[in-house]
Design an enzyme around this catalytic site. Sequence first.
Site, PDB file in Angstrom:
ATOM      1  N   LYS A 206      48.274  15.401  71.056  1.00 31.56           N
ATOM      2  CA  LYS A 206      48.523  14.121  70.391  1.00 31.56           C
ATOM      3  C   LYS A 206      47.739  14.055  69.077  1.00 31.56           C
ATOM      4  CE  LYS A 206      48.002   9.170  70.954  1.00 31.56           C
ATOM      5  NZ  LYS A 206      47.600   8.061  71.794  1.00 31.56           N
ATOM      6  N   GLU A 212      39.773  22.799  72.173  1.00 34.19           N
ATOM      7  CA  GLU A 212      40.266  23.743  73.187  1.00 34.19           C
ATOM      8  C   GLU A 212      41.692  24.184  72.848  1.00 34.19           C
ATOM      9  OE1 GLU A 212      38.864  20.833  73.680  1.00 34.19           O
ATOM     10  OE2 GLU A 212      37.603  20.792  75.482  1.00 34.19           O
ATOM     11  N   GLY A 267      47.532   9.605  75.972  1.00 36.24           N
ATOM     12  CA  GLY A 267      47.747  10.986  76.394  1.00 36.24           C
ATOM     13  C   GLY A 267      48.160  11.100  77.849  1.00 36.24           C
ATOM     14  N   ARG A 268      47.465  10.388  78.740  1.00 38.39           N
ATOM     15  CA  ARG A 268      47.752  10.515  80.180  1.00 38.39           C
ATOM     16  C   ARG A 268      49.024   9.785  80.585  1.00 38.39           C
ATOM     17  NH1 ARG A 268      43.264   7.961  78.879  1.00 38.39           N
ATOM     18  NH2 ARG A 268      42.836   5.800  79.442  1.00 38.39           N
ATOM     19  N   GLU A 353      40.293   8.274  84.269  1.00 35.32           N
ATOM     20  CA  GLU A 353      40.115   8.116  82.827  1.00 35.32           C
ATOM     21  C   GLU A 353      40.472   6.681  82.418  1.00 35.32           C
ATOM     22  OE1 GLU A 353      40.451  11.880  80.205  1.00 35.32           O
ATOM     23  OE2 GLU A 353      42.222  10.710  79.743  1.00 35.32           O
ATOM     24  N   HIS A 384      43.311  21.717 107.484  1.00 37.80           N
ATOM     25  CA  HIS A 384      42.477  22.821 107.976  1.00 37.80           C
ATOM     26  C   HIS A 384      41.209  22.966 107.149  1.00 37.80           C
ATOM     27  CE1 HIS A 384      45.602  24.246 110.758  1.00 37.80           C
ATOM     28  NE2 HIS A 384      46.391  23.659 109.866  1.00 37.80           N
ATOM     29  N   LYS A 510      32.169  16.173  73.883  1.00 33.58           N
ATOM     30  CA  LYS A 510      32.737  16.957  72.772  1.00 33.58           C
ATOM     31  C   LYS A 510      31.787  16.933  71.591  1.00 33.58           C
ATOM     32  CE  LYS A 510      37.660  15.856  73.482  1.00 33.58           C
ATOM     33  NZ  LYS A 510      38.822  15.261  72.846  1.00 33.58           N
TER      34      LYS A 510
HETATM   35  C1  G6Q Z   1      44.334  11.162  77.831  1.00 33.83           C
HETATM   36  C2  G6Q Z   1      43.177  11.563  77.062  1.00 33.83           C
HETATM   37  C3  G6Q Z   1      42.907  13.043  77.044  1.00 33.83           C
HETATM   38  C4  G6Q Z   1      43.831  13.813  76.103  1.00 33.83           C
HETATM   39  C5  G6Q Z   1      43.273  15.200  75.891  1.00 33.83           C
HETATM   40  C6  G6Q Z   1      44.095  15.993  74.938  1.00 33.83           C
HETATM   41  O1  G6Q Z   1      44.723  10.053  77.950  1.00 33.83           O
HETATM   42  O2  G6Q Z   1      43.232  11.031  75.797  1.00 33.83           O
HETATM   43  O3  G6Q Z   1      42.989  13.637  78.298  1.00 33.83           O
HETATM   44  O4  G6Q Z   1      45.117  13.873  76.614  1.00 33.83           O
HETATM   45  O5  G6Q Z   1      41.940  15.102  75.427  1.00 33.83           O
HETATM   46  O6  G6Q Z   1      44.186  15.338  73.719  1.00 33.83           O
HETATM   47  P1  G6Q Z   1      45.230  15.767  72.644  1.00 33.83           P
HETATM   48  O7  G6Q Z   1      46.599  15.591  73.206  1.00 33.83           O
HETATM   49  O8  G6Q Z   1      44.975  14.881  71.467  1.00 33.83           O
HETATM   50  O9  G6Q Z   1      44.962  17.218  72.331  1.00 33.83           O
END
Ligand code: G6Q
Length: 552
Positions: A206, A212, A267-268, A353, A384, A510
């Site tokens: 996003k 990463e 994002g989530r 989150e 199990h 971060k």
């Molecule tokens: C979700 C968070 C987080 C995000 C990741 C990846 O709601 O904001 O989990 O999705 O940090 O972020 P980017 O999509 O910006 O790389």
Amino acid sequence: MSQINLSSVWVQLHQHQRATRHLHMRDLFATEPDRFQRFSLRLDGLLLDYSKNRITERTRDLLIELAHTAELSTWIKRLQAGEPINISEKRAVMHHALRAPADSEIYVDGENIVPSIQAVLQRVGEFVEQVHQQHWRGHSGKPIRHVVNIGIGGSDLGPMLVTRALKPYSVGKVELHFVSNLDGRHLADTLEALDAAETLFIVASKSFSTPETLLNAQAAREWFLAQGGSVEAIQQHFVAVSSNIPAATAFGISPENCFPFWDWVGGRYSVWSAIGLPVMLSIGMTHFRQFLAGAHAMDCHFFSAPFAENAPVLLGLLGIWYNTFYRAHTHAVMPYDQGLSRLPAYLQQLDMESNGKRVGRCGARLDFNTGPIIWGEVGVNSQHAFFQLLHQGTRLVPCDFIIPACEHGKLKTHHTAMLANFLAQTEALMRGKNEAEVLAEFGAKLPDNIDILLPQKVFPGNQPSNTLILDSLNPYNLGMLLALYEHKVFVQGVIWGINSFDQWGVEYGKQLARKIEPELRAGQLPSLQHDASTNGLIRHIHQLRQQRNALP
Ligand code: G6Q
């Protein structure tokens, strides 16, 4: 409104919990033969049975009063209306608009956002079609056979879960791979078996600034070039999904290969947007639209059903009943379906989150526990492993059990056995096994160590669970299920008075990592300004890596 814990219904719920906590569900079922009818709901292809909870009609009434006290109806309307309810980031929360029918009108800041949502879906759909029809080919003319999604968090968990869950609906054109981890092995192991000439990379981010993802994308690009790809050919092998198109193009992906989404999609909550591209490539657009339709059906239900018949509201309230009034700290999710094996991880992010917050919307410190620790594992296997603690441990652990009634595979016998296990677990957790039942199992001849054995074989029961049965695990029902959980999380956030849509906690680590990384890379360690532990660890790692020539 002042904090919810100062309301009279909060106090009444505490009193009610004290008055009813000794009730055993086994007795409730014995005296209420219609308990299943009174505490279950059927919505299209989804059944929610919440009768195996430590509740009475009065509990439900009080919890619903709590929802009214928190002005839940008003908040649902504010969500629906595109108000900037993500107050700390001054954003609307509109993931529900992504699954609205094409002729809907949904406004954010006076603009109907549905046409732009549909335009992007159309563009993504055309791209998917090109790949499937093999009009979009790799640089050497080979069709695309492998797609690697590079993303993390919300740009990984949703697409991975849905792609795996709906594998039986794959149109069989491409194989999907997901790379998220900063551990280079994740990317290296994934690429090992792939031919660059028939591989497409989706860089899903996003913000397009997540280190990463960018590091993995950069490494993928280098791998592609090392495997015979050219800089010009990158356009055929890299596409991006982002709300930061300038950053994606700066990375070298041409604007026509960038699929946008908007800052009003968290994002989530983004699997419904172009972030769902891996899902679309796997199952095709017809199935993906069914997935959206299922979520939309859940939206309509959530926005309109009275609270006593509203599945997300009821699940949210039950969670609060245990989390707040029983002080249960965790909530377990057990999907009995291999395709849903990543559901606990997905829900961990969605819930923790969103509601892992300690201050209210306007910044006031909250005097009560908020989001629970979500955990779980695919069913049967977990029987199990950790179920022992659920059956005979000392903790109250509310659980969600999820299963499709009908399977996709040919192994019907397997599925019947799994259904039996599934039902047996919720029954056992609810009813337990008392001393009389244990003794009856021994029959006339009791073992000589009966005094020791008897207490070990007693199960207290009264362990609450919700049961969710999908008619089958199809795109529509999965859409319903995920939207159900999204709204459940929203309900809880509203009642606790928190903003479920920001995630400042993700940022701090971060920030510190950005400071430590150059220190670790330096040939000569700079003067370290951390605490004694972190300084000591940095020196230890640095020395080890220097000795092995592993710097930077
Ligand atoms: C979700 C968070 C987080 C995000 C990741 C990846 O709601 O904001 O989990 O999705 O940090 O972020 P980017 O999509 O910006 O790389």
